[in-house]
Design a protein around this motif. Structure first.
Motif, mmCIF file in Angstrom:
data_model
loop_
_atom_site.group_PDB
_atom_site.id
_atom_site.type_symbol
_atom_site.label_atom_id
_atom_site.label_comp_id
_atom_site.label_asym_id
_atom_site.label_seq_id
_atom_site.Cartn_x
_atom_site.Cartn_y
_atom_site.Cartn_z
ATOM 1 N N LYS A 121 0.828 -1.207 0.000
ATOM 2 C CA LYS A 121 0.000 0.000 0.000
ATOM 3 C C LYS A 121 0.865 1.261 0.000
ATOM 4 C CE LYS A 121 -3.756 0.342 2.497
ATOM 5 N NZ LYS A 121 -4.896 0.488 1.580
ATOM 6 N N VAL A 122 1.918 1.274 0.809
ATOM 7 C CA VAL A 122 2.825 2.432 0.837
ATOM 8 C C VAL A 122 3.482 2.610 -0.531
ATOM 9 C CG1 VAL A 122 4.942 3.359 1.839
ATOM 10 C CG2 VAL A 122 3.227 2.293 3.316
ATOM 11 N N HIS A 123 3.995 1.516 -1.068
ATOM 12 C CA HIS A 123 4.649 1.520 -2.375
ATOM 13 C C HIS A 123 3.712 2.042 -3.458
ATOM 14 C CE1 HIS A 123 5.475 -0.949 -6.137
ATOM 15 N NE2 HIS A 123 6.610 -0.300 -6.013
ATOM 16 N N ALA A 124 2.478 1.507 -3.506
ATOM 17 C CA ALA A 124 1.524 1.908 -4.534
ATOM 18 C C ALA A 124 1.079 3.357 -4.358
ATOM 19 C CB ALA A 124 0.311 0.982 -4.499
ATOM 20 N N LYS A 125 0.846 3.779 -3.115
ATOM 21 C CA LYS A 125 0.384 5.140 -2.838
ATOM 22 C C LYS A 125 1.389 6.178 -3.329
ATOM 23 C CE LYS A 125 -1.838 8.478 -0.542
ATOM 24 N NZ LYS A 125 -3.185 8.965 -0.949
ATOM 25 N N LYS A 152 0.291 -7.402 -7.837
ATOM 26 C CA LYS A 152 0.073 -6.364 -6.822
ATOM 27 C C LYS A 152 1.247 -5.391 -6.747
ATOM 28 C CE LYS A 152 -1.176 -9.201 -3.421
ATOM 29 N NZ LYS A 152 -1.638 -9.570 -2.052
ATOM 30 N N ALA A 153 2.425 -5.847 -7.168
ATOM 31 C CA ALA A 153 3.591 -4.954 -7.168
ATOM 32 C C ALA A 153 3.544 -3.960 -8.318
ATOM 33 C CB ALA A 153 4.878 -5.771 -7.242
ATOM 34 N N VAL A 154 2.954 -4.343 -9.460
ATOM 35 C CA VAL A 154 2.983 -3.466 -10.634
ATOM 36 C C VAL A 154 1.692 -2.668 -10.807
ATOM 37 C CG1 VAL A 154 4.583 -4.988 -11.822
ATOM 38 C CG2 VAL A 154 2.140 -5.244 -12.249
ATOM 39 N N CYS A 155 0.602 -3.077 -10.142
ATOM 40 C CA CYS A 155 -0.676 -2.374 -10.286
ATOM 41 C C CYS A 155 -0.933 -1.511 -9.054
ATOM 42 C CB CYS A 155 -1.819 -3.356 -10.481
ATOM 43 S SG CYS A 155 -3.418 -2.555 -10.743
ATOM 44 N N ASN A 156 -0.857 -0.200 -9.204
ATOM 45 C CA ASN A 156 -1.032 0.712 -8.078
ATOM 46 C C ASN A 156 -2.428 0.639 -7.463
ATOM 47 O OD1 ASN A 156 1.565 1.662 -8.480
ATOM 48 N ND2 ASN A 156 0.913 3.421 -9.707
ATOM 49 N N LEU A 157 -3.400 0.175 -8.230
ATOM 50 C CA LEU A 157 -4.780 0.151 -7.757
ATOM 51 C C LEU A 157 -5.163 -1.154 -7.064
ATOM 52 C CD1 LEU A 157 -6.612 1.727 -10.857
ATOM 53 C CD2 LEU A 157 -5.872 2.870 -8.766
ATOM 54 N N LEU A 180 -9.884 -3.962 -6.040
ATOM 55 C CA LEU A 180 -9.085 -2.743 -6.003
ATOM 56 C C LEU A 180 -9.095 -2.109 -4.615
ATOM 57 C CD1 LEU A 180 -10.118 -1.203 -9.440
ATOM 58 C CD2 LEU A 180 -8.317 -2.852 -8.918
ATOM 59 N N ASP A 181 -8.012 -1.428 -4.302
ATOM 60 C CA ASP A 181 -7.853 -0.762 -3.017
ATOM 61 C C ASP A 181 -8.702 0.505 -2.984
ATOM 62 O OD1 ASP A 181 -6.019 -0.490 -0.461
ATOM 63 O OD2 ASP A 181 -6.110 1.485 -1.397
ATOM 64 N N ALA A 182 -9.544 0.630 -1.969
ATOM 65 C CA ALA A 182 -10.490 1.751 -1.917
ATOM 66 C C ALA A 182 -9.785 3.102 -1.897
ATOM 67 C CB ALA A 182 -11.393 1.600 -0.700
ATOM 68 N N ASP A 183 -8.724 3.231 -1.101
ATOM 69 C CA ASP A 183 -8.015 4.512 -1.010
ATOM 70 C C ASP A 183 -7.356 4.865 -2.338
ATOM 71 O OD1 ASP A 183 -8.741 4.748 1.651
ATOM 72 O OD2 ASP A 183 -6.901 3.812 2.390
ATOM 73 N N ALA A 184 -6.731 3.868 -2.980
ATOM 74 C CA ALA A 184 -6.080 4.123 -4.270
ATOM 75 C C ALA A 184 -7.109 4.492 -5.327
ATOM 76 C CB ALA A 184 -5.296 2.884 -4.711
ATOM 77 N N GLN A 217 -6.053 0.573 -16.934
ATOM 78 C CA GLN A 217 -4.865 0.498 -16.088
ATOM 79 C C GLN A 217 -4.653 -0.923 -15.566
ATOM 80 O OE1 GLN A 217 -4.359 3.802 -13.455
ATOM 81 N NE2 GLN A 217 -3.019 2.696 -12.052
ATOM 82 N N VAL A 218 -5.728 -1.574 -15.150
ATOM 83 C CA VAL A 218 -5.613 -2.956 -14.670
ATOM 84 C C VAL A 218 -5.184 -3.875 -15.812
ATOM 85 C CG1 VAL A 218 -6.887 -4.910 -13.724
ATOM 86 C CG2 VAL A 218 -7.279 -2.616 -12.817
ATOM 87 N N SER A 219 -5.784 -3.660 -16.997
ATOM 88 C CA SER A 219 -5.439 -4.492 -18.160
ATOM 89 C C SER A 219 -3.968 -4.364 -18.515
ATOM 90 C CB SER A 219 -6.305 -4.093 -19.359
ATOM 91 O OG SER A 219 -6.029 -4.908 -20.467
ATOM 92 N N ALA A 220 -3.432 -3.136 -18.439
ATOM 93 C CA ALA A 220 -2.015 -2.920 -18.732
ATOM 94 C C ALA A 220 -1.132 -3.673 -17.728
ATOM 95 C CB ALA A 220 -1.701 -1.431 -18.709
ATOM 96 N N SER A 221 -1.567 -3.704 -16.467
ATOM 97 C CA SER A 221 -0.801 -4.422 -15.445
ATOM 98 C C SER A 221 -0.830 -5.926 -15.702
ATOM 99 C CB SER A 221 -1.367 -4.112 -14.056
ATOM 100 O OG SER A 221 -1.230 -2.735 -13.741
ATOM 101 N N VAL A 222 -1.985 -6.444 -16.125
ATOM 102 C CA VAL A 222 -2.084 -7.865 -16.456
ATOM 103 C C VAL A 222 -1.137 -8.208 -17.604
ATOM 104 C CG1 VAL A 222 -3.599 -9.653 -17.401
ATOM 105 C CG2 VAL A 222 -4.434 -8.133 -15.597
ATOM 106 N N GLU A 223 -1.104 -7.354 -18.634
ATOM 107 C CA GLU A 223 -0.215 -7.600 -19.771
ATOM 108 C C GLU A 223 1.248 -7.559 -19.346
ATOM 109 O OE1 GLU A 223 -1.032 -8.739 -22.602
ATOM 110 O OE2 GLU A 223 -3.169 -8.606 -22.179
#
Length: 617
Positions: free
Chosen positions: A288-292, A493-498, A518-522, A549-555
């Motif tokens: 969460k810290v990393h993504a935020k 989870k490391a590459v998708c900020n959401l 998805l993370d509510a705060d993000a 954005q999620v699709s790009a992370s999956v790819e």
């Protein structure tokens, strides 16, 4: 004469006889130093070890007055707070055994835990927990009294914690040495803690952990020489979980103070006030810290984003040289000093500015997240253990950090890999068995002490362990290929900020799909950046920009895994997984079978309509 590592660990003169004696020794050695810091109406209050000793003595005497005896189970149903610690220490000094109950546990499971354990007293946090217990009273004949932290009821069955203190005072007036005698009578093999595994399937099992398990953990941590009495811990982890209990044992052994507040929404705010030197948590808090921070910088764009990217490129190159045992050149050292001043110091300030290291456990940590924190000057020491090993078995060494590995075993613990890849552990921290379940015990614990962990892993030439997945989570596709879902989920989870949670599914199917939450705060932050300030969670989930954005992370993930492991389709749920729904364990692990059963129609839809070459949303 001791001949093995385990024998040496067990016979060490530094090791206390029991957790009760370890606590007594700590109070005697450093009576006037700070023990605990906790939130109050005026900010934060503090208590010394001497004050802690007196508070525990009164509560322990109260338990003895109630008739609590040696190894009697006494439960605690509360969130993490200083009263939890005092109650636990009082139970220990009364010679009883702490039974832990997550405050979010439903009444049915609470009834099972208290009945199976035979708990004679329960410490309850508030009226909400008491109300739950009242509905179970007729089913719990062994339960003599309930002690509530946050009220003082006038009841024949429920008493306030102040009532217990006063009862203890009266008992000590008549029996001055009662608590001292109780502490002296506790033996290493006596039951100290009964922790019911949350489990991803089936009924929870009560893990019996003796005093010798915890004193070994405390001594083992001290032998690593990474903590001292001058450190300051910030503790928010559930103390009902073995990870939190392990940190208590380490604190008693070493003597550093601990700031306690279990409110997760206060972590970042409290870190800037408490300014700890270390903190432990599951990977989700670091994700969460990393993504935020990454999400904030990406939304600002421009010069700030360019500076951020440059700084982390420098930080990683600097780390690569340093971790390989080399010495960075003068040009790289200069660049790193600039990056540290302009970027990394500001990130560290968000966590209080004094963090020497962080500790991650309970689930796999992404190497990408670990590398990011290390570049910023906050190395994460990833550890490994189970409730059945008192939460401790292996930990990355501070002088030899390696991303994606959980390090060598702590002194006295042995690790080996079975023929099928399962990790086996043996040592003083291993449980004595499952409560009232010899059959379940014999399934995982061999006569010569080896515990079958259920995890798959490998050991390198330095004796360091790497976890690759849970044995029962391995997926076999209809084409006969095996997929380990955990590394894929961790990478996503490391590459998708959401991202909040992701569950990869492929058992018996001809390709892999995924459920994403998805993370509510993000998500709120993303909506604010895109002018969507009054839009709810479900609506944001359905927004094309979020899907893109999620699709790009999956790819991105698909580009880094084997062809048969690629996620061909996914669905984003319009709500997150929760502990209350039974989809997550209290330690935030996904109950994979529950999720797959609950969302079976959603999963089926991806095989009914998706082609193998598509990634639909």
């Amino acid at each position: 004469m001791p001949t093995t590592q385990a024998d040496i660990a067990m016979s060490s003169p530094l090791r206390a006889v029991s957790m009760a004696q370890l606590f007594y020794d700590r109070v005697a050695m450093t009576p006037d130093l700070e023990a605990y810091r906790f939130p109050s109406d005026d900010g934060w209050d503090s208590m010394s070890w001497r004050q802690t000793g007196e508070a525990v003595r009164r509560l322990a005497a109260g338990l003895l007055a109630l008739g609590v005896g040696s190894e009697d189970p006494v439960a605690i149903a509360s969130s993490t707070r200083v009263e939890w610690v005092l109650a636990d220490l009082a139970i220990t000094c009364a010679g009883a055994a702490t039974t832990t109950v997550y405050p979010t546990t439903g009444a049915e499971d609470v009834g099972y835990i208290l009945s199976d354990s035979g708990s004679v007293v329960v410490f309850a946090e508030d009226e909400g927990q008491v109300a739950k217990l009242r509905t179970l009273r007729d089913r719990l004949p062994a339960l003599l009294r309930v002690v509530v932290f946050d009220s003082r009821p006038d009841d024949d069955w429920v008493m306030g914690i102040q009532d217990l203190r006063e009862l203890g005072d009266r008992f000590l007036a008549e029996h001055p040495s009662a608590v001292d005698d109780s502490v002296a009578a506790v033996l290493p093999e006596h039951l100290a803690t009964l922790i019911y595994t949350s489990g991803t399937t089936g009924r929870p099992k009560g893990v019996e952990l003796t005093h010798s398990c915890w004193t070994y953990i405390g001594m083992g941590a001290e032998s690593l020489d990474i903590l001292s009495i001058d450190d300051l811990q910030y503790l928010w982890l559930p103390l009902s979980h073995s990870f939190g209990k392990m940190l208590q044992a380490v604190q008693l052994q070493i003597g550093f103070p601990t700031a306690i507040d279990g409110r997760m929404d206060k972590i970042v705010e409290n870190l800037s006030v408490v300014r700890p030197t270390f903190m432990a948590g599951p990977p989700r808090i670091f994700e969460k810290v990393h993504a935020k921070i990454r999400q904030t910088i990406e939304e600002e764009g421009g010069i700030k984003q360019s500076l951020f990217s440059w700084a982390f490129d420098v930080g990683r190159r600097y780390d690569d040289v340093r971790l390989a045992g080399g010495s960075p050149g003068s040009a790289l050292r200069l660049q790193h000093a600039v990056a540290d001043r302009l970027v990394f110091a500001k990130i560290r300030a968000r966590l209080g500015g004094r963090i020497r290291f962080l500790i991650s456990g309970s689930a796999a940590l992404s190497p990408e997240v670990a590398s990011w924190f290390s570049a910023a000057g906050m190395v994460i020491l990833e550890g490994y253990g189970l409730t059945e090993t008192s939460a401790g078995a292996c930990i990355v060494r501070l002088d030899d950090p390696v991303f994606g590995w959980v390090g060598p075993p702590i002194p006295g613990t042995e690790v080996r890999i079975a023929a099928d890849g399962e990790i086996l552990l043996r040592g003083p921290s291993v449980m004595r068995g499952y409560h009232s379940s010899p059959e379940a015990t014999s399934e995982v614990l061999s006569p010569d002490g080896w515990l079958a962990t259920g995890d798959i892993g490998e050991i390198d030439e330095k004796g360091r362990l790497r976890i690759t997945d849970r044995k029962k989570d391995l997926i076999k596709t209809s084409g006969g290929k095996y997929i380990a879902p955990q590394p894929i989920e961790v990478l996503f989870k490391a590459v998708c900020n959401l991202a909040s949670q992701v569950v990869v599914h492929a058992e018996g199917r001809n390709y892999a799909t995924a459920l994403v939450t998805l993370d509510a705060d993000a998500l709120v932050q993303w909506g604010r950046a895109h002018g969507l300030t009054d839009v709810g969670y479900a609506a944001l989930v359905a927004h094309p920009g979020v899907h893109a954005q999620v699709s790009a992370s999956v790819e991105h993930v698909n580009s880094r895994v084997n062809r048969w492991e690629t996620v061909k389709d996914f669905r984003i749920l319009d709500h997150d997984l929760t502990v209350e729904s039974g989809e997550l364990t209290p330690s935030m692990k996904v109950r994979r079978k529950v999720v797959e059963s609950t969302y079976r129609p959603v999963l089926d839809s991806m095989y009914a309509t998706a082609s193998q070459g598509s990634t639909k949303t």
